[in-house]
Design a protein around this motif. Structure first.
Motif, PDB file in Angstrom:
ATOM      1  N   LEU A   1       2.959  27.934  23.935  1.00  9.19           N
ATOM      2  CA  LEU A   1       4.238  27.277  24.630  1.00  9.19           C
ATOM      3  C   LEU A   1       5.150  26.782  23.686  1.00  9.19           C
ATOM      4  CD1 LEU A   1       2.871  25.716  27.883  1.00  9.19           C
ATOM      5  CD2 LEU A   1       3.785  27.964  27.558  1.00  9.19           C
ATOM      6  N   LEU A   2       5.033  26.669  22.317  1.00  8.64           N
ATOM      7  CA  LEU A   2       5.933  26.037  21.441  1.00  8.64           C
ATOM      8  C   LEU A   2       6.740  27.101  20.604  1.00  8.64           C
ATOM      9  CD1 LEU A   2       4.399  22.796  20.374  1.00  8.64           C
ATOM     10  CD2 LEU A   2       6.142  23.129  21.933  1.00  8.64           C
ATOM     11  N   TYR A   3       6.233  28.446  20.493  1.00  6.56           N
ATOM     12  CA  TYR A   3       6.563  29.548  19.654  1.00  6.56           C
ATOM     13  C   TYR A   3       8.182  29.741  19.754  1.00  6.56           C
ATOM     14  CZ  TYR A   3       6.628  33.583  22.751  1.00  6.56           C
ATOM     15  OH  TYR A   3       7.198  34.483  23.721  1.00  6.56           O
ATOM     16  N   ASP A   4       8.636  29.757  20.760  1.00  4.99           N
ATOM     17  CA  ASP A   4       9.950  29.958  21.142  1.00  4.99           C
ATOM     18  C   ASP A   4      10.865  29.010  20.025  1.00  4.99           C
ATOM     19  OD1 ASP A   4      10.418  32.157  22.504  1.00  4.99           O
ATOM     20  OD2 ASP A   4      10.012  30.996  24.677  1.00  4.99           O
ATOM     21  N   ASN A   5      10.400  28.061  19.675  1.00  2.00           N
ATOM     22  CA  ASN A   5      11.132  27.230  18.809  1.00  2.00           C
ATOM     23  C   ASN A   5      11.297  27.742  17.573  1.00  2.00           C
ATOM     24  OD1 ASN A   5      11.595  24.405  20.159  1.00  2.00           O
ATOM     25  ND2 ASN A   5       9.305  24.962  20.508  1.00  2.00           N
ATOM     26  N   LEU A   6      10.568  28.706  17.213  1.00  3.51           N
ATOM     27  CA  LEU A   6      10.647  29.195  15.655  1.00  3.51           C
ATOM     28  C   LEU A   6      10.865  30.693  15.758  1.00  3.51           C
ATOM     29  CD1 LEU A   6       7.808  27.055  15.832  1.00  3.51           C
ATOM     30  CD2 LEU A   6       8.203  27.653  13.291  1.00  3.51           C
ATOM     31  N   PHE A   7      10.153  31.739  16.743  1.00  8.80           N
ATOM     32  CA  PHE A   7       9.987  32.941  16.850  1.00  8.80           C
ATOM     33  C   PHE A   7      10.732  33.655  17.951  1.00  8.80           C
ATOM     34  CE2 PHE A   7       5.964  31.326  15.067  1.00  8.80           C
ATOM     35  CZ  PHE A   7       5.875  31.840  13.757  1.00  8.80           C
TER      36      PHE A   7
ATOM     37  N   TYR B   1      -5.803  37.243  22.676  1.00  4.35           N
ATOM     38  CA  TYR B   1      -5.885  38.757  23.491  1.00  4.35           C
ATOM     39  C   TYR B   1      -6.849  38.519  24.458  1.00  4.35           C
ATOM     40  CZ  TYR B   1     -10.317  39.606  20.916  1.00  4.35           C
ATOM     41  OH  TYR B   1     -11.595  39.682  20.602  1.00  4.35           O
ATOM     42  N   PRO B   2      -6.687  39.507  25.446  1.00  2.00           N
ATOM     43  CA  PRO B   2      -5.731  40.716  25.847  1.00  2.00           C
ATOM     44  C   PRO B   2      -4.698  40.269  26.848  1.00  2.00           C
ATOM     45  CG  PRO B   2      -7.607  40.673  27.458  1.00  2.00           C
ATOM     46  CD  PRO B   2      -7.974  39.612  26.624  1.00  2.00           C
ATOM     47  N   TYR B   3      -4.343  38.609  27.050  1.00  2.47           N
ATOM     48  CA  TYR B   3      -3.530  38.358  27.805  1.00  2.47           C
ATOM     49  C   TYR B   3      -2.066  37.695  27.123  1.00  2.47           C
ATOM     50  CZ  TYR B   3      -7.391  38.837  31.157  1.00  2.47           C
ATOM     51  OH  TYR B   3      -8.365  39.459  31.850  1.00  2.47           O
ATOM     52  N   LEU B   4      -1.038  38.234  27.612  1.00  5.73           N
ATOM     53  CA  LEU B   4       0.416  37.626  27.180  1.00  5.73           C
ATOM     54  C   LEU B   4       0.662  36.824  28.262  1.00  5.73           C
ATOM     55  CD1 LEU B   4       3.085  37.547  25.538  1.00  5.73           C
ATOM     56  CD2 LEU B   4       3.766  39.533  26.677  1.00  5.73           C
ATOM     57  N   ASN B   5       0.907  35.272  27.827  1.00  4.50           N
ATOM     58  CA  ASN B   5       1.421  34.629  28.826  1.00  4.50           C
ATOM     59  C   ASN B   5       3.028  34.465  28.753  1.00  4.50           C
ATOM     60  OD1 ASN B   5       1.162  33.394  25.862  1.00  4.50           O
ATOM     61  ND2 ASN B   5       2.455  31.719  26.824  1.00  4.50           N
ATOM     62  N   MET B   6       3.671  34.981  29.825  1.00  6.15           N
ATOM     63  CA  MET B   6       4.880  35.305  30.042  1.00  6.15           C
ATOM     64  C   MET B   6       5.809  34.059  30.401  1.00  6.15           C
ATOM     65  SD  MET B   6       4.760  38.982  31.726  1.00  6.15           S
ATOM     66  CE  MET B   6       6.549  39.157  31.669  1.00  6.15           C
ATOM     67  N   THR B   7       5.318  33.363  31.359  1.00  9.54           N
ATOM     68  CA  THR B   7       6.268  32.282  31.842  1.00  9.54           C
ATOM     69  C   THR B   7       5.171  31.056  32.451  1.00  9.54           C
ATOM     70  OG1 THR B   7       8.061  31.643  33.229  1.00  9.54           O
ATOM     71  CG2 THR B   7       6.789  33.014  34.306  1.00  9.54           C
ATOM     72  N   THR B   8       5.614  29.841  32.346  1.00  5.76           N
ATOM     73  CA  THR B   8       4.809  28.710  32.898  1.00  5.76           C
ATOM     74  C   THR B   8       5.941  27.858  33.617  1.00  5.76           C
ATOM     75  OG1 THR B   8       3.210  28.954  31.154  1.00  5.76           O
ATOM     76  CG2 THR B   8       3.527  26.781  32.147  1.00  5.76           C
ATOM     77  N   THR B   9       5.355  27.340  34.620  1.00  9.24           N
ATOM     78  CA  THR B   9       6.262  26.316  35.352  1.00  9.24           C
ATOM     79  C   THR B   9       5.437  25.126  35.423  1.00  9.24           C
ATOM     80  OG1 THR B   9       5.163  26.800  37.473  1.00  9.24           O
ATOM     81  CG2 THR B   9       6.947  28.242  36.882  1.00  9.24           C
ATOM     82  N   ARG B  10       6.123  24.056  35.928  1.00 13.92           N
ATOM     83  CA  ARG B  10       5.597  22.531  35.917  1.00 13.92           C
ATOM     84  C   ARG B  10       4.831  22.453  37.284  1.00 13.92           C
ATOM     85  NH1 ARG B  10       5.109  18.546  32.215  1.00 13.92           N
ATOM     86  NH2 ARG B  10       6.744  18.762  30.690  1.00 13.92           N
TER      87      ARG B  10
ATOM     88  N   THR C   1       0.747  29.786  35.588  1.00  8.91           N
ATOM     89  CA  THR C   1       1.115  30.881  34.428  1.00  8.91           C
ATOM     90  C   THR C   1       1.200  32.314  35.106  1.00  8.91           C
ATOM     91  OG1 THR C   1       0.698  29.145  32.592  1.00  8.91           O
ATOM     92  CG2 THR C   1       0.996  31.616  31.894  1.00  8.91           C
ATOM     93  N   VAL C   2       2.293  33.055  34.594  1.00  9.73           N
ATOM     94  CA  VAL C   2       2.090  34.596  34.733  1.00  9.73           C
ATOM     95  C   VAL C   2       1.811  35.310  33.420  1.00  9.73           C
ATOM     96  CG1 VAL C   2       3.424  36.443  35.532  1.00  9.73           C
ATOM     97  CG2 VAL C   2       3.874  34.242  36.642  1.00  9.73           C
ATOM     98  N   PHE C   3       0.939  36.095  33.505  1.00  5.41           N
ATOM     99  CA  PHE C   3       0.345  36.897  32.450  1.00  5.41           C
ATOM    100  C   PHE C   3       0.603  38.496  32.540  1.00  5.41           C
ATOM    101  CE2 PHE C   3      -2.204  32.907  32.501  1.00  5.41           C
ATOM    102  CZ  PHE C   3      -2.252  32.502  31.409  1.00  5.41           C
ATOM    103  N   MET C   4       0.700  39.135  31.542  1.00  4.85           N
ATOM    104  CA  MET C   4       0.155  40.515  31.439  1.00  4.85           C
ATOM    105  C   MET C   4      -0.770  40.851  30.518  1.00  4.85           C
ATOM    106  SD  MET C   4       4.103  42.208  30.955  1.00  4.85           S
ATOM    107  CE  MET C   4       3.285  44.001  30.676  1.00  4.85           C
ATOM    108  N   ARG C   5      -1.498  41.873  30.939  1.00  5.35           N
ATOM    109  CA  ARG C   5      -2.945  42.146  30.033  1.00  5.35           C
ATOM    110  C   ARG C   5      -2.523  43.325  29.382  1.00  5.35           C
ATOM    111  NH1 ARG C   5      -7.787  45.244  31.630  1.00  5.35           N
ATOM    112  NH2 ARG C   5      -9.476  44.085  30.437  1.00  5.35           N
ATOM    113  N   PHE C   6      -3.175  43.560  28.139  1.00  6.61           N
ATOM    114  CA  PHE C   6      -3.189  44.440  27.161  1.00  6.61           C
ATOM    115  C   PHE C   6      -4.599  44.873  26.714  1.00  6.61           C
ATOM    116  CE2 PHE C   6       1.304  42.635  27.043  1.00  6.61           C
ATOM    117  CZ  PHE C   6       2.108  43.721  27.238  1.00  6.61           C
ATOM    118  N   PRO C   7      -5.218  45.580  27.410  1.00  8.28           N
ATOM    119  CA  PRO C   7      -6.620  45.957  26.960  1.00  8.28           C
ATOM    120  C   PRO C   7      -6.907  46.824  25.836  1.00  8.28           C
ATOM    121  CG  PRO C   7      -6.115  47.134  28.742  1.00  8.28           C
ATOM    122  CD  PRO C   7      -4.841  46.433  28.604  1.00  8.28           C
ATOM    123  N   ASP C   8      -5.850  47.339  25.147  1.00 10.19           N
ATOM    124  CA  ASP C   8      -5.986  48.495  24.278  1.00 10.19           C
ATOM    125  C   ASP C   8      -6.384  47.745  22.868  1.00 10.19           C
ATOM    126  OD1 ASP C   8      -6.157  50.530  26.182  1.00 10.19           O
ATOM    127  OD2 ASP C   8      -3.685  50.853  25.979  1.00 10.19           O
TER     128      ASP C   8
END
Length: 268
Positions: A119-125, A183-192, A238-245
């Protein structure tokens, strides 16, 4: 050599054993990620979390304790947790997803290595489907001054291109970056507030008094929308997408991205 880990989250060793998963996990994985990553309501009791961490350390494993964004109530629980974790010694890491938790680790004298969470990576990447770019070298220097040089990101289903070869021009050194990839889940958005367990509160009423019963532990839910091609997964807040490959060709390709640790998440 790429280290392999598993996120067991809030499950205790007894619960993993009852599910028939403990033996296989101990055999296959070097790192165990325990605790709550996205929601302070899911933080285990301090004593329970310390016992879980101690169990895996005693088994010769390395442990990373996950902590979520926190309110003042959550900080109080983390303070008690950190004081208990101080007794565990080497082999312990801490992932923070909140600057308050980062400061608290220092204030309580916790000697664990501290990582910056997903949840902190947006500060850099800037993370896109095909690219991972470091866009804020001053923020990287802020973290490294705090002793943080490991940053956690999620898979996007493909090998990521980076701008790390241009590090000198952009004002940083690739050696300052060590990446953990979940992996295999990308966290897309998180709410309070929780998308699943939070009851509907009319505008004229206050949310005071609502108590979390951890309903999200029962299941995650698939969400579809006619305007969105991807299938989304909702788990708690939290909302995720799954990338199984398979998302990398070799450990050498991971090293080129500064990824030296993979963490498998059995569920979002």
């Amino acid at each position: 050599m790429t280290a392999k880990g598993i996120k067991t989250g809030t499950l205790t060793p007894a619960e993993l054993k009852a599910a028939g998963a403990l033996g296989g996990a101990l055999e296959k994985f070097e790192w165990f990620y325990v605790g709550a990553e996205f929601c302070e309501n899911l933080l285990p009791a301090p004593e329970a979390l310390a016992r879980t961490a101690a169990f895996f350390l005693e088994k010769g494993k390395k442990v990373c304790v996950l902590t979520p964004p926190v309110s003042e109530a959550g900080l109080g629980r983390l303070a008690r947790t950190f004081r208990l974790l101080r007794r565990l010694g080497a082999g312990l890491e801490l992932t923070v997803n909140d600057f308050g938790a980062l400061a608290l680790a220092g204030e309580t004298g916790l000697r664990a290595k501290v990582n910056a969470g997903r949840l902190l990576y947006d500060n850099l990447f800037r993370l896109r489907r095909h690219t991972l770019q470091l866009v804020n070298a001053p923020a990287l220097r802020f973290f490294t001054r705090q002793g943080v040089d490991r940053f956690e990101i999620s898979t996007t289903g493909v090998r990521l291109r980076t701008n790390f070869s241009s590090a000198a021009r952009l004002g940083f050194k690739p050696a300052d970056l060590n990446l953990t990839l979940y992996y295999p889940y990308l966290n897309m958005t998180t709410t309070r507030t929780c998308l699943l367990g939070m009851p509907d509160v009319p505008p004229q009423e206050a949310a005071t008094g609502i108590r979390c019963r951890r309903e999200c532990g029962a299941a995650s839910f698939e969400v579809k929308h006619p305007l969105i091609n991807e299938r989304l997964l909702v788990s708690g807040n939290t909302v995720f997408m799954r990338f199984p490959d398979q998302f990398y060709s070799s450990e050498k390709s991971l090293a080129a991205m500064r990824v030296d640790r993979l963490v498998y998440c059995p569920r979002p």
